[in-house]
Write a protein that holds these residues in place. Sequence first.
Motif, short mmCIF file in Angstrom:
data_model
loop_
_atom_site.label_atom_id
_atom_site.label_comp_id
_atom_site.label_asym_id
_atom_site.label_seq_id
_atom_site.Cartn_x
_atom_site.Cartn_y
_atom_site.Cartn_z
N VAL A 3 55.49 73.54 37.32
CA VAL A 3 54.65 72.72 38.18
C VAL A 3 53.23 72.74 37.59
O VAL A 3 52.69 73.80 37.31
CB VAL A 3 54.63 73.26 39.62
CG1 VAL A 3 53.73 72.43 40.50
CG2 VAL A 3 56.03 73.30 40.19
N SER A 4 52.68 71.55 37.43
CA SER A 4 51.31 71.50 36.90
C SER A 4 50.32 71.94 37.97
O SER A 4 50.61 71.91 39.17
CB SER A 4 50.98 70.10 36.41
OG SER A 4 50.86 69.21 37.51
N LEU A 9 47.95 71.81 43.51
CA LEU A 9 46.80 71.66 44.40
C LEU A 9 46.98 70.51 45.38
O LEU A 9 46.63 70.62 46.56
CB LEU A 9 45.53 71.46 43.58
CG LEU A 9 45.04 72.69 42.82
CD1 LEU A 9 43.87 72.34 41.93
CD2 LEU A 9 44.68 73.81 43.77
N LYS A 10 47.55 69.39 44.92
CA LYS A 10 47.81 68.26 45.82
C LYS A 10 48.77 68.66 46.92
O LYS A 10 48.54 68.41 48.11
CB LYS A 10 48.40 67.09 45.04
CG LYS A 10 47.44 66.28 44.25
CD LYS A 10 48.21 65.13 43.60
CE LYS A 10 47.38 64.40 42.58
NZ LYS A 10 48.15 63.33 41.94
N THR A 11 49.89 69.28 46.53
CA THR A 11 50.92 69.65 47.49
C THR A 11 50.40 70.67 48.49
O THR A 11 50.62 70.55 49.70
CB THR A 11 52.15 70.21 46.76
OG1 THR A 11 52.56 69.28 45.77
CG2 THR A 11 53.29 70.47 47.72
N SER A 12 49.71 71.70 48.01
CA SER A 12 49.23 72.74 48.92
C SER A 12 48.16 72.20 49.86
O SER A 12 48.14 72.55 51.05
CB SER A 12 48.71 73.94 48.14
OG SER A 12 47.65 73.55 47.31
N SER A 13 47.25 71.35 49.37
CA SER A 13 46.21 70.82 50.26
C SER A 13 46.80 69.89 51.31
O SER A 13 46.38 69.90 52.47
CB SER A 13 45.13 70.11 49.46
OG SER A 13 45.68 69.01 48.78
#
Length: 104
Positions: A3-4, A9-13
Motif C-alpha cells: 500500500v502506498s 493516508l487517504k483511507t485512514s483520514s
Amino acid sequence: MKVSRRNFLKTSSLSVTGMALPNLSALASTVAAAPQKTQLPKTFPDGRFKSLYERGAATVYSKSRGELRYIGMPAGGINAGGVYLGGDGRLWLWDVFNDNREGI
C-alpha cells in the motif's frame, strides 16, 4: 499487498472522518438548542465618556529622589532575548542566554 503512503493516508483520514460524523450531528443539535444571550446596552454616567478623552497631568520622576532606578522598559525583539533599559540609562536584567534568572 503493498500500500502506498498516499493511499494509506487517504483511507485512514476518510475512516476517521466517517467515524466522527455521527458525533458531529449530535454536537450541532446541542449547540442549536443552547439559549442565546442578549446584549444589554452599555451606558456611561453623564460626563464619564468625555472624561476618558481628557488629558491628565504628566507624572514626573526625579533622580534626586531615587525613583529612576525602579523604572524600566523592556527592549528586544521576539526570540531575541531580553534586556531592560532603566530610567537612569543603564541596561539591566539581561536574559540573552535562555537562562531565566528573574530578579538578578
